[in-house]
Design a protein around this motif. Structure first.
Motif, PDB file in Angstrom:
ATOM      1  N   TRP A 195       0.720  -1.012  -0.264  1.00 19.40           N
ATOM      2  CA  TRP A 195      -0.094  -0.082   0.380  1.00 19.40           C
ATOM      3  C   TRP A 195       1.604   1.367   0.192  1.00 19.40           C
ATOM      4  CZ3 TRP A 195       0.116   2.654   4.361  1.00 19.40           C
ATOM      5  CH2 TRP A 195       0.772   2.307   5.753  1.00 19.40           C
ATOM      6  N   GLY A 196       0.197   2.164  -0.342  1.00 20.94           N
ATOM      7  CA  GLY A 196       0.913   3.456   0.108  1.00 20.94           C
ATOM      8  C   GLY A 196       1.194   4.365  -1.668  1.00 20.94           C
ATOM      9  N   SER A 197       2.301   5.294  -1.454  1.00 16.64           N
ATOM     10  CA  SER A 197       2.631   5.926  -2.676  1.00 16.64           C
ATOM     11  C   SER A 197       3.276   4.348  -3.818  1.00 16.64           C
ATOM     12  CB  SER A 197       3.109   6.451  -2.668  1.00 16.64           C
ATOM     13  OG  SER A 197       2.091   8.224  -2.195  1.00 16.64           O
ATOM     14  N   TRP A 228       3.149   1.516  -3.722  1.00 16.30           N
ATOM     15  CA  TRP A 228       2.506   0.433  -4.057  1.00 16.30           C
ATOM     16  C   TRP A 228       1.881   1.115  -5.305  1.00 16.30           C
ATOM     17  CZ3 TRP A 228      -2.275   1.366  -4.068  1.00 16.30           C
ATOM     18  CH2 TRP A 228      -3.835   0.281  -5.395  1.00 16.30           C
ATOM     19  N   LYS A 229       1.730   2.263  -5.141  1.00 19.49           N
ATOM     20  CA  LYS A 229       0.506   2.701  -6.292  1.00 19.49           C
ATOM     21  C   LYS A 229       1.472   2.634  -7.347  1.00 19.49           C
ATOM     22  CE  LYS A 229      -2.468   6.572  -6.575  1.00 19.49           C
ATOM     23  NZ  LYS A 229      -2.661   7.972  -6.098  1.00 19.49           N
ATOM     24  N   ARG A 260       1.763   0.805 -11.225  1.00 17.37           N
ATOM     25  CA  ARG A 260       0.534   1.212 -12.295  1.00 17.37           C
ATOM     26  C   ARG A 260       2.298   0.932 -13.567  1.00 17.37           C
ATOM     27  NH1 ARG A 260       3.033   7.705 -13.800  1.00 17.37           N
ATOM     28  NH2 ARG A 260       4.311   6.186 -13.405  1.00 17.37           N
ATOM     29  N   TYR A 288       1.361  -3.020 -14.393  1.00 15.82           N
ATOM     30  CA  TYR A 288       0.339  -3.021 -15.499  1.00 15.82           C
ATOM     31  C   TYR A 288       0.457  -3.944 -16.521  1.00 15.82           C
ATOM     32  CZ  TYR A 288      -4.497  -3.880 -16.260  1.00 15.82           C
ATOM     33  OH  TYR A 288      -5.996  -3.971 -16.665  1.00 15.82           O
ATOM     34  N   ARG A 292      -4.902   6.706   3.055  1.00 15.04           N
ATOM     35  CA  ARG A 292      -3.771   6.250   3.299  1.00 15.04           C
ATOM     36  C   ARG A 292      -3.197   5.001   2.421  1.00 15.04           C
ATOM     37  NH1 ARG A 292      -0.737  10.311   2.753  1.00 15.04           N
ATOM     38  NH2 ARG A 292       0.727   8.900   3.621  1.00 15.04           N
ATOM     39  N   LEU A 293      -3.823   4.303   2.559  1.00 14.24           N
ATOM     40  CA  LEU A 293      -3.792   3.230   1.899  1.00 14.24           C
ATOM     41  C   LEU A 293      -3.218   2.815   0.428  1.00 14.24           C
ATOM     42  CD1 LEU A 293      -6.368   0.304   3.181  1.00 14.24           C
ATOM     43  CD2 LEU A 293      -3.694   0.002   3.262  1.00 14.24           C
ATOM     44  N   ILE A 294      -4.290   3.881  -0.299  1.00 13.62           N
ATOM     45  CA  ILE A 294      -3.853   4.749  -1.776  1.00 13.62           C
ATOM     46  C   ILE A 294      -3.918   6.374  -1.365  1.00 13.62           C
ATOM     47  CG2 ILE A 294      -4.419   4.693  -3.687  1.00 13.62           C
ATOM     48  CD1 ILE A 294      -6.691   1.966  -3.281  1.00 13.62           C
ATOM     49  N   PRO A 295      -2.422   6.655  -1.239  1.00 14.12           N
ATOM     50  CA  PRO A 295      -2.752   8.081  -0.578  1.00 14.12           C
ATOM     51  C   PRO A 295      -2.869   8.251  -2.362  1.00 14.12           C
ATOM     52  CG  PRO A 295      -0.813   6.833  -1.020  1.00 14.12           C
ATOM     53  CD  PRO A 295      -1.388   5.966  -0.878  1.00 14.12           C
ATOM     54  N   THR A 296      -3.285   9.927  -2.033  1.00 16.45           N
ATOM     55  CA  THR A 296      -3.307  11.147  -3.348  1.00 16.45           C
ATOM     56  C   THR A 296      -1.968  11.678  -3.638  1.00 16.45           C
ATOM     57  OG1 THR A 296      -5.438  11.960  -2.458  1.00 16.45           O
ATOM     58  CG2 THR A 296      -3.950  13.490  -3.830  1.00 16.45           C
ATOM     59  N   ASP A 297      -1.549  11.821  -4.389  1.00 18.96           N
ATOM     60  CA  ASP A 297       0.124  11.654  -4.751  1.00 18.96           C
ATOM     61  C   ASP A 297       0.606  12.343  -6.088  1.00 18.96           C
ATOM     62  OD1 ASP A 297       0.056   9.464  -6.244  1.00 18.96           O
ATOM     63  OD2 ASP A 297       1.239   8.355  -5.064  1.00 18.96           O
ATOM     64  N   LEU A 349       0.709  10.559  -8.975  1.00 21.18           N
ATOM     65  CA  LEU A 349       0.036  10.167  -9.889  1.00 21.18           C
ATOM     66  C   LEU A 349      -1.649  10.005  -9.862  1.00 21.18           C
ATOM     67  CD1 LEU A 349       2.214   6.551  -9.366  1.00 21.18           C
ATOM     68  CD2 LEU A 349       2.525   8.049 -11.498  1.00 21.18           C
ATOM     69  N   GLY A 350      -2.580  10.553  -8.975  1.00 21.75           N
ATOM     70  CA  GLY A 350      -3.732  11.077  -9.319  1.00 21.75           C
ATOM     71  C   GLY A 350      -4.170  11.227  -7.792  1.00 21.75           C
ATOM     72  N   PRO A 351      -5.873  11.301  -7.571  1.00 22.31           N
ATOM     73  CA  PRO A 351      -5.994  10.701  -6.440  1.00 22.31           C
ATOM     74  C   PRO A 351      -6.117   9.481  -5.197  1.00 22.31           C
ATOM     75  CG  PRO A 351      -7.763  11.057  -8.106  1.00 22.31           C
ATOM     76  CD  PRO A 351      -6.266  11.082  -9.072  1.00 22.31           C
ATOM     77  N   GLY A 352      -6.636   9.777  -4.543  1.00 22.87           N
ATOM     78  CA  GLY A 352      -6.636   8.457  -3.504  1.00 22.87           C
ATOM     79  C   GLY A 352      -7.551   7.805  -3.662  1.00 22.87           C
ATOM     80  N   ASP A 375      -0.070   6.793   9.232  1.00 23.73           N
ATOM     81  CA  ASP A 375       1.086   5.558   8.190  1.00 23.73           C
ATOM     82  C   ASP A 375       1.671   4.359   9.377  1.00 23.73           C
ATOM     83  OD1 ASP A 375       0.503   6.206   5.700  1.00 23.73           O
ATOM     84  OD2 ASP A 375       2.250   7.244   5.252  1.00 23.73           O
ATOM     85  N   PHE A 411     -11.096   0.332  -5.242  1.00 27.95           N
ATOM     86  CA  PHE A 411     -10.734   1.255  -5.967  1.00 27.95           C
ATOM     87  C   PHE A 411     -10.497   0.500  -7.922  1.00 27.95           C
ATOM     88  CE2 PHE A 411      -6.644   3.334  -7.325  1.00 27.95           C
ATOM     89  CZ  PHE A 411      -7.052   4.728  -7.185  1.00 27.95           C
ATOM     90  N   TRP A 441      -9.168   2.829 -12.724  1.00 24.93           N
ATOM     91  CA  TRP A 441      -8.735   2.336 -13.978  1.00 24.93           C
ATOM     92  C   TRP A 441      -7.667   3.038 -15.084  1.00 24.93           C
ATOM     93  CZ3 TRP A 441     -14.654  -0.312 -15.799  1.00 24.93           C
ATOM     94  CH2 TRP A 441     -14.678  -0.441 -15.460  1.00 24.93           C
ATOM     95  N   LEU A 449      -5.544   4.814 -14.117  1.00 29.77           N
ATOM     96  CA  LEU A 449      -4.154   5.414 -13.017  1.00 29.77           C
ATOM     97  C   LEU A 449      -3.021   3.618 -14.382  1.00 29.77           C
ATOM     98  CD1 LEU A 449      -1.898   5.970 -10.894  1.00 29.77           C
ATOM     99  CD2 LEU A 449      -2.559   3.464  -9.323  1.00 29.77           C
ATOM    100  N   ILE A 450      -3.678   2.601 -14.001  1.00 29.15           N
ATOM    101  CA  ILE A 450      -2.884   1.455 -14.225  1.00 29.15           C
ATOM    102  C   ILE A 450      -3.071   1.307 -15.894  1.00 29.15           C
ATOM    103  CG2 ILE A 450      -2.742   0.812 -12.478  1.00 29.15           C
ATOM    104  CD1 ILE A 450      -5.050  -1.393 -13.392  1.00 29.15           C
TER     105      ILE A 450
END
Lengths: 588, 248
Positions: free
Chosen positions: A416-418, A420-421, A425, A428, B68-73, B75-78, B157, B190, B205, B207-208
């Protein structure tokens, strides 16, 4: 319990084998009723293009499978453990409703190798007794490839299978599987188009000396009208195949190949949401007299019939036999008895490759879109000194990239977290795997019986599964996986992660819905439950379809062989049995 | 998904005369091809609005966690903006929350083997309710009597890491089990179709690079190893269509 008018034949379950058998028996003039415990299912309504591609509903929440609250199995790895119910499906996904698991399969449609059918005598002759693993129960099937060939052909032409023949009447064909048994003619339709990954795999594998060929596919490359007059459409590579119904009428299933004809046959009727709870026997116990089923309201009905066809999924065929006292239950301590014996599975493995600068776009795929190499399957290679029996096909498939379940990230990446994100991406579209579909031998302590504790909603004991992967399968899988890694390296992966099959078997991650054995076929009533026509040795008016007949599992998906065995049985019933009903087709 | 099945059964009962279902003793007899035009079984669409399962505090805690598991950063929204908390709420209020379809008969032994999978006698909804109560107490104890949604990003976190690594587990609070449950459902939200309340505007979708439910990718085979540029489509279509078409 109310008694219904007698039928010539009752079929338990209306999936692939029930539909094939129903059609063949009706064509022979019989009055047939099929009892299906799940719902009616129809492409336009149930697999509608506006609702079918829904990963959460079908892929994750299991909407098409039998609900464990209705029926499940208990599982354990060894005989000294306490089996517990599989409360939600994981390792395998039994079907439900008209069409059965044939609705949500991927469509790999194989013929087993000729030496798979006489595996025991073949290995014995070539390598001697010492090659067989400890406590094995490996048996010949009691049928030869040559006997089954016409029925493989019939099933493939029913489905319109897309592929490239490798051996037509003994002549090896370019581009096909040089190891396959002879076939009387080529596939009904040409192979599917291949994705980027398959092109890379073909190049790499060929350079390494393999002879890769297209995976025989029940997702059709073009429109096809089968001998019954039913037409399928071409596959559009939507990426929603396994676990899903096909909205395009392009995946072969009972719905897309038989039911449009069968349902209109005057000799046929189906009763849905009707669960058969036992087979009834005559006073002397030598003949089945029909079945008892429970309808949706809980009411019990007796359906008398002269001929009883068990055509449920492998697990439920075995359980119905155990409930009904058909055939002697297997005893793992003595090794005697036949029903529940030789449960086996499939020892698969994978090599994942993470790439730079390749776009696999794996969401554009089909259940059976793939290239295969068979050099390390069955006994296609010399097993001397390898210390295992069996093998696996090696495949490079592109069948989906549904994002809840298919988001490969390199080992060590946070969950999880940035970080992971970003890894999700970045990987994939650029990850591909090579898989293997491995054989699974049979063992004295891998079997099915009735659970002593857990009951189904009707108060009947659940089926209990005792199973683990054995050292033979682990050695086979490690060996074949080691042959896959060089192909992945040659394809140019920057990072390679190998996952050979290892025990203990877990019910949690999905592995394969290729459960086999439990009512195995053979040439001897002491060691098998059914003869080569799938007729119960000691109850000749009961026939048991499906992969429950496999004495052990080969390195292929089972459905092609299940279809061939069904047609073979139907041919024997209509041409021989009905002339002299109630008699065994093979003398014990 | 039992809701559709229920309506289907109702439908079958109501329309037996229409298409060859014989309405006699054996009420489910099918002869002929029972085809019904214009008949589909869509899933119930998650609608915006107040929580259906969570209390206000529970919802706030879940929103803080998914974000926090999928944060806004960059790369885009969380996860919060994607609607992951809404997704989880709607799932828990429905058949999933009740473990519908699962085998839930006992006994439930204390020490199942890891290979034997799910052996929890609590429903998912009950696991959330108890787990979030345990989390609230754990946070109050360890983060100065505050509530989970009052933690800073760094504190959250740290909390999530300790839960993931089983360091927050105690007899009162199975933090690692709660982490796994929320993590799993957040990822579902998500990346599931937006019809279920998460993956808003298909942001997961996008995002990836998953193009969704287009169902026909034959053109891809003419241009292999090439980036696919058509925008994704979901079971709800695309947001632009809904704005332009005025569908309500």
């Amino acid at each position: 319990m109310r008694r219904l008018p007698r039928k010539d034949a009752v079929i338990v379950g209306l999936g692939w084998t029930g539909a094939i058998m129903g059609h063949e028996l009706c064509q022979a003039g019989l009055q047939v009723v099929a009892l299906e415990r799940g719902p009616w299912r129809d492409t336009a309504s149930d697999f509608n293009i506006g609702t079918a591609p829904d990963e959460l509903r079908y892929g994750i929440r299991n909407d098409l499978f039998v609900r464990p609250s209705q029926d499940c199995v208990t599982a354990r790895n060894t005989m000294d453990q306490v089996a517990l119910p599989i409360r939600r499906w994981g390792s395998f996904l039994p079907g439900n409703g008209v069409g059965g698991a044939g609705i949500h399969w991927n469509g790999h449609t194989w013929r087993f190798l000729p030496s798979d059918f006489n595996i025991r005598s073949h290995y014995l002759e070539r390598y001697g007794e010492g090659i067989f693993p400890e406590n094995h129960m490996i048996q010949d099937w009691g049928i030869s490839y040559d006997e089954l060939e016409p029925y493989y052909d019939k099933f493939e032409y029913l489905c319109g299978i897309s592929g490239t023949a490798g051996n037509v009447n003994g002549q090896i064909q370019p581009g096909g599987n040089p190891f396959e048994g002879w076939r009387q003619r080529g596939y009904p339709t040409p192979p599917l188009r291949m994705q980027h990954a398959q092109n890379m795999f073909t190049k790499a594998a060929t350079e390494l000396g393999f002879k890769p060929f297209p995976l025989p596919s029940a997702n059709l490359s073009q429109a096809y009208t089968n001998p019954l007059g039913v037409t399928q459409g071409p596959c559009t590579y939507c990426g929603f195949c396994e676990r899903f119904g096909c909205a395009n009428y392009s995946k072969s299933s009972a719905q897309t190949t038989i039911l449009p004809v069968l349902m209109r046959h005057p000799g046929f009727e189906a009763r849905v949401q009707c669960e058969v709870v036992r087979v009834l026997k005559s006073g002397d116990g030598k003949t089945a007299t029909g079945v008892v089923y429970v309808d949706e309201t809980g009411e019990e009905w007796e359906q008398p019939a002269d001929l009883v066809i068990l055509a449920a999924y492998q697990l439920w065929n075995v359980r119905l036999m155990l409930y009904s006292g058909i055939g002697r239950p297997y005893d793992p301590n003595s090794g005697e008895g036949v029903v529940g014996k030789n449960y086996a599975y499939q020892a698969n493995s994978a090599v994942n490759g993470f790439f730079d600068n390749q776009l696999f776009n794996s969401w554009a795929g089909a259940g059976s879109l793939g290239i295969t190499a068979d050099e390390y399957n069955g006994d296609n290679f010399d097993h001397t000194g390898l210390n295992f029996v069996g093998g696996a096909n090696i495949n490079c498939t592109t069948f989906h990239a549904r994002p809840i379940s298919a988001r490969p990230i390199p080992p060590g990446t946070p969950r999880w977290g940035s970080a992971w994100k970003k890894a999700t991406r970045d990987n994939y579209l650029t990850t591909q795997n090579i898989g293997s579909q491995g054989s699974n031998m049979s063992y004295r302590d891998c079997y099915l019986d009735l659970d002593p504790t857990y009951k189904d909603r009707l108060g009947r004991p659940l089926l209990r599964m005792t199973f683990d992967f054995k050292p033979n399968e682990e050695r086979m899988s490690a060996y074949v996986t080691s042959k896959m890694e060089p192909i992945m390296r040659a394809m140019g992966a920057k990072q390679i992660v190998s996952n050979p099959k290892k025990g203990p078997w877990s019910v949690v991650p999905y592995q394969t819905t290729h459960n086999t054995g439990g009512a195995i076929m053979g040439d001897n009533p002491r060691t098998s439950a059914v003869n080569k026509y799938l007729q119960v040795w000691d109850m000749p008016n009961v026939f048991v379809m499906g992969a429950s007949a496999f004495p052990q599992n080969a390195g292929y998906n089972p459905t092609g062989t299940v279809g061939a065995l069904t047609y073979h049985a139907a041919d024997a019933i209509t041409k021989q049995y009905l002339k002299n009903p109630g008699q065994p087709l093979v003398q014990a | 998904m039992s809701d559709e099945r229920l309506s289907r059964r109702t439908l079958l009962a109501a329309t037996t005369a229409l298409f060859g279902l014989v309405g006699t003793a054996d009420a489910r007899t099918v002869t002929g091809l029972p085809y019904l035009g214009n008949e589909v079984y869509p899933p119930p669409e998650a609608r915006p609005g107040p929580w259906l399962f969570f209390t206000a505090d529970e919802g706030a805690a879940i929103e803080a966690i998914v974000d926090r598991l999928i944060p806004t950063d960059d790369l885009g929204p969380g996860g919060k903006e994607a609607g992951c908390a809404i997704f989880i709420d709607r799932q828990l209020a429905g058949p999933y929350g009740r473990n519908e379809g699962m085998y839930m008969q006992g006994p439930f032994p204390a020490n199942p083997l890891p290979t034997q999978g799910y052996q929890n006698q609590l429903t998912f909804a009950e696991q959330y309710r108890r787990g979030l109560a345990g989390l609230t107490a754990h946070v109050a104890r360890n983060f100065g009597n505050r509530k989970p949604h009052q933690l800073s990003a760094e504190e959250m976190d740290r909390l999530l890491t300790s839960m993931e690594k089983r360091e927050a587990n105690s007899p009162e609070f199975n933090g690692s089990a709660l982490f796994d449950l929320i993590h799993n459902n957040t990822m579902e939200g998500f990346f599931a179709d937006p019809i279920y309340g998460g993956n808003k505007d298909m942001m997961g979708w996008k995002l990836i690079g998953f193009p969704g439910t287009r169902y026909d990718y034959r053109e891809v085979f003419d241009k292999l190893n090439t980036r696919y540029n058509r925008p994704p489509v979901s079971l709800l279509g695309r947001p632009e269509w809904n704005k332009a078409g005025g569908r309500t």
